[in-house]
Design an enzyme around this catalytic site. Sequence first.
Site, PDB file in Angstrom:
ATOM      1  NE  ARG A   1      -1.816   8.375  -4.940  1.00 45.18           N
ATOM      2  CZ  ARG A   1      -0.577   8.586  -4.499  1.00 45.18           C
ATOM      3  NH1 ARG A   1       0.134   7.567  -4.025  1.00 45.18           N
ATOM      4  NH2 ARG A   1      -0.049   9.787  -4.539  1.00 45.18           N
TER       5      ARG A   1
ATOM      6  CB  THR B   1      -2.950   3.838   0.706  1.00 46.78           C
ATOM      7  OG1 THR B   1      -2.821   4.696  -0.438  1.00 46.78           O
ATOM      8  CG2 THR B   1      -4.208   2.999   0.544  1.00 46.78           C
TER       9      THR B   1
ATOM     10  CG  LEU C   1      -1.935  -1.081   1.404  1.00 47.82           C
ATOM     11  CD1 LEU C   1      -2.682  -0.917   2.727  1.00 47.82           C
ATOM     12  CD2 LEU C   1      -2.929  -1.071   0.250  1.00 47.82           C
ATOM     13  CG  ASP C   2       0.583   4.186  -3.001  1.00 46.98           C
ATOM     14  OD1 ASP C   2       1.405   3.347  -3.410  1.00 46.98           O
ATOM     15  OD2 ASP C   2      -0.291   4.704  -3.723  1.00 46.98           O
ATOM     16  CE  LYS C   3       5.141   9.143   4.613  1.00 43.07           C
ATOM     17  NZ  LYS C   3       5.360  10.569   4.326  1.00 43.07           N
TER      18      LYS C   3
END
Length: 324
Positions: free
Chosen positions: A240, A145, A141-143
Amino acid sequence: MSTTHSQPIQLSAEVPFELGGQRLDQVAARLFPEHSRSRLATWIKDGQLTVDGRALRPRDTVHAGSRLELSAEQEAQGEWQPQDIPLNIVFEDEHILVLDKPAGLVVHPAAGHADGTLLNALLHHVPGLINVPRAGIVHRLDKDTTGLMVVAKTLEAQTRLVEQLQKRTVSRIYEAIVIGVIITGGTIDAPIGRHGQQRQRMAVVEGGKPAISHYRVLERMRSHTHVRVKLETGRTHQIRVHMAHLGYPLVGDPLYSGRFRIPPAANPTLVQSLRDFPRQALHARFLELEHPVTGQRMKWESPLPDDFVWLLTLLQQDRGAFVG
């Protein structure tokens, strides 16, 4: 202290009648399924996986009754340090763990984030993960998210989970707040690759990796939409990029949301909250997969985080103020 130790692997098996006459790499994959095909092929080429004491090539044929012997070292996967960082674990057994990631936690060490990551926290919680590729992290997961992630605790679980992700049998469903009013749901099938000029950004590009997202509307506000997005593939920044490509970027997304837009006649609290929302409004809400060892179908749900709920509430109040 450094955590670069290695773990010996000693395995042996006799080739059964039904596998006789097949290639060594295929037979090895059947007899030692807890290891990936690429790992086994490397061991064969290095002479660590032998047939009746002899080193063969991956494509060589093996006969029924032959004995495969594997004597290898599972190398520690990096110079990473365990760090005592709290984890919100929602499920754990000896094979996997499922956690609810907070905003701001980087998943994997990289330039600019050498430590303080989820990987460092996992090594503290399960020291044996140093012997599993990427410490058992099979998807990211992105930082900023939030939400659910599964981590493999063993080589076998890691191999099986990667297979499930490749076969697209893992169900990952996210919720997001996007800018703009979406009328109806749909599917975005648009390849994603690195942005031509800005290397930290991804973009829909010809020749990118296939990327498919299914989205549906949960609730419409005056200038925003609460959506649910199901990933069919798992590309970097996929939701995104796809929603921005559609013309509905995520609230708070520093890379893809473009110029800040103020909803007409909105109250100052909402305007300020939208302007200052500290991250992309994206949450990994549901995770469903087959347990890599028992085969049982399992499902988890993570409640929406407080910042997401607060923004939704303000948007709902804003819509209510203009109805009637």
